[in-house]
Each structure stands twice: as C-alpha cells, then as structure tokens.
Design a protein around this motif. Structure first.
Motif, PDB file in Angstrom:
ATOM      1  N   ASN A   7    -108.225   9.091  30.984  1.00 12.24           N
ATOM      2  CA  ASN A   7    -106.999   9.520  30.304  1.00 12.24           C
ATOM      3  C   ASN A   7    -105.866   8.540  30.562  1.00 12.24           C
ATOM      4  N   ASN A   9    -104.433   6.506  28.756  1.00 14.43           N
ATOM      5  CA  ASN A   9    -103.442   6.385  27.702  1.00 14.43           C
ATOM      6  C   ASN A   9    -102.715   7.699  27.448  1.00 14.43           C
ATOM      7  N   ARG A  11     -99.922  10.320  27.879  1.00 15.68           N
ATOM      8  CA  ARG A  11     -98.523  10.206  28.294  1.00 15.68           C
ATOM      9  C   ARG A  11     -98.279  11.046  29.518  1.00 15.68           C
ATOM     10  N   THR A  29     -96.894   4.399  26.784  1.00 12.11           N
ATOM     11  CA  THR A  29     -98.194   3.797  27.072  1.00 12.11           C
ATOM     12  C   THR A  29     -98.474   2.647  26.112  1.00 12.11           C
ATOM     13  N   ALA A  31    -100.980   2.352  24.255  1.00 16.49           N
ATOM     14  CA  ALA A  31    -101.510   2.925  23.010  1.00 16.49           C
ATOM     15  C   ALA A  31    -100.388   3.246  22.027  1.00 16.49           C
ATOM     16  N   GLU A  32     -99.205   3.536  22.544  1.00 14.14           N
ATOM     17  CA  GLU A  32     -98.071   3.868  21.675  1.00 14.14           C
ATOM     18  C   GLU A  32     -97.395   2.638  21.086  1.00 14.14           C
ATOM     19  N   HIS A  35    -100.915  -1.495  21.808  1.00 10.17           N
ATOM     20  CA  HIS A  35    -101.501  -2.186  22.965  1.00 10.17           C
ATOM     21  C   HIS A  35    -100.744  -3.457  23.323  1.00 10.17           C
ATOM     22  N   SER A  38     -95.808  -1.567  27.770  1.00  9.42           N
ATOM     23  CA  SER A  38     -95.626  -0.224  28.304  1.00  9.42           C
ATOM     24  C   SER A  38     -94.291  -0.182  29.033  1.00  9.42           C
ATOM     25  N   GLU A 115    -100.354  -4.310  28.840  1.00 12.43           N
ATOM     26  CA  GLU A 115    -101.411  -3.314  29.010  1.00 12.43           C
ATOM     27  C   GLU A 115    -102.245  -3.488  30.276  1.00 12.43           C
ATOM     28  N   ASN A 119    -102.809  -0.666  33.101  1.00  8.63           N
ATOM     29  CA  ASN A 119    -104.126  -0.170  33.500  1.00  8.63           C
ATOM     30  C   ASN A 119    -104.333  -0.297  35.006  1.00  8.63           C
TER      31      ASN A 119
END
Length: 170
Positions: A7, A9, A11, A29, A31-32, A35, A38, A115, A119
């Motif tokens: 999980n 990505n 929020r 994130t 993903a928002e 990529h 953040s 990203e 991560n």
C-alpha cells in the motif's frame, strides 16, 4: 495481510510514521503526480540527527517552523547552514548531506522528492501514535534499514565520516 510496500501509494495525510526518530506524513504520493514527485511533512524532534548520507534523488526542504541544520558536502552553501522558517534548501542528487535539530523545539519541514526516495521512506516507516515515545531501533529495524539502503542505492556515511562533520553516532 498487506505489507507496507503493498500500500505504498496509499495516501497517509492523517497517519504519522516514525522513521528513526523523524515523524513523517506522506501528503502527496508519486501515484498522484504521474510518478514524478512526492510531498512529505516532517517533524524533527529536538536532538534528532539524520547522519551523513546520499542518494540519487534530489530533495527540496521548506522550513515551516523551528531551526533545521543542514550539512552539504558540495554546492552552495557548502558545510553547515541553518535555514529559518520560510527558508528553502535544495539538495541535488548524489550530494552527501546530513540534517539535525540541535534546538530545544521541534522543527517542521515540507519535503519534495522523487518516487524512489518516497519508496525508501515507506519501506522503513513505522506507524506512530501521538503520545507514544519512539523506541530505539531494534536489531531488526537496523537490518530493515540496511536492506532498504541496498535496494534503493542509498549511501550512508561511516561513524568516522560523521564525526568529521560533528555528528557522533555512538
């Protein structure tokens, strides 16, 4: 049961995480943002030190409150600097740097990065509940950190390299 990476990505604006003494909220994130980047909010309690390290991803810190001491091995400013609230520090990728809060009050910053570094932080972040005292890192926590540094190509300075810039890891 989902793992942190499953999980990564998701929020977590309302969830605070402990990353070796630094309290993080993941506000935006990768993903928002397709990529690309953040956004985190970080709180460095008094006495917290982020030892000398480097990584390929650049970081931009915006100091919201408190006093953040930042060491940069190269670029401008070189050495230790102390941006105050509304101060900005940009750390290019692969520049060795360290952070610390030597003041008596917490320092709050916003951090923009890419990203891979997001991560990395998600892989070592542990949920934090308000009012709890963070426990010192366990041997398992340290193994998880070392595994993440290898996976994400994150360089960490030795105790001797940290001592050279005034950071004691003992």
């Amino acid at each position: 049961m989902p793992t942190k990476e499953d999980n990564s990505n998701a929020r977590s604006v309302d969830q605070t995480f402990n990353v070796f003494g630094v309290l993080l909220n993941f506000l935006v994130t990768p993903a928002e943002t397709g990529h690309e980047v953040s956004l985190f909010k970080g709180i460095l309690p008094p006495g917290v030190v982020i030892p000398l390290h480097s990584h390929a991803e650049p970081e931009v810190f915006y100091v919201l409150e408190g006093s953040l001491e930042v060491y940069r091995e190269s670029g401008q400013p070189q050495g230790w600097s102390t941006p105050q609230p509304a101060g900005v520090v940009a750390i290019p990728g692969n520049v060795k740097h360290a952070l610390r809060n030597t003041s008596s009050t917490p320092t709050t910053v916003l951090l923009v990065t890419q990203e891979e570094l997001y991560n990395f932080f998600r892989s070592i972040a542990k949920p934090f509940e308000a009012g709890q005292m963070p426990a010192p890192p366990s041997p398992e926590d340290m193994q998880q950190l070392f595994a993440a540094t290898a996976k994400y190509h994150y360089w960490m300075g030795s105790p001797e390299e940290n001592a050279t810039i005034g950071i004691s890891l003992g």
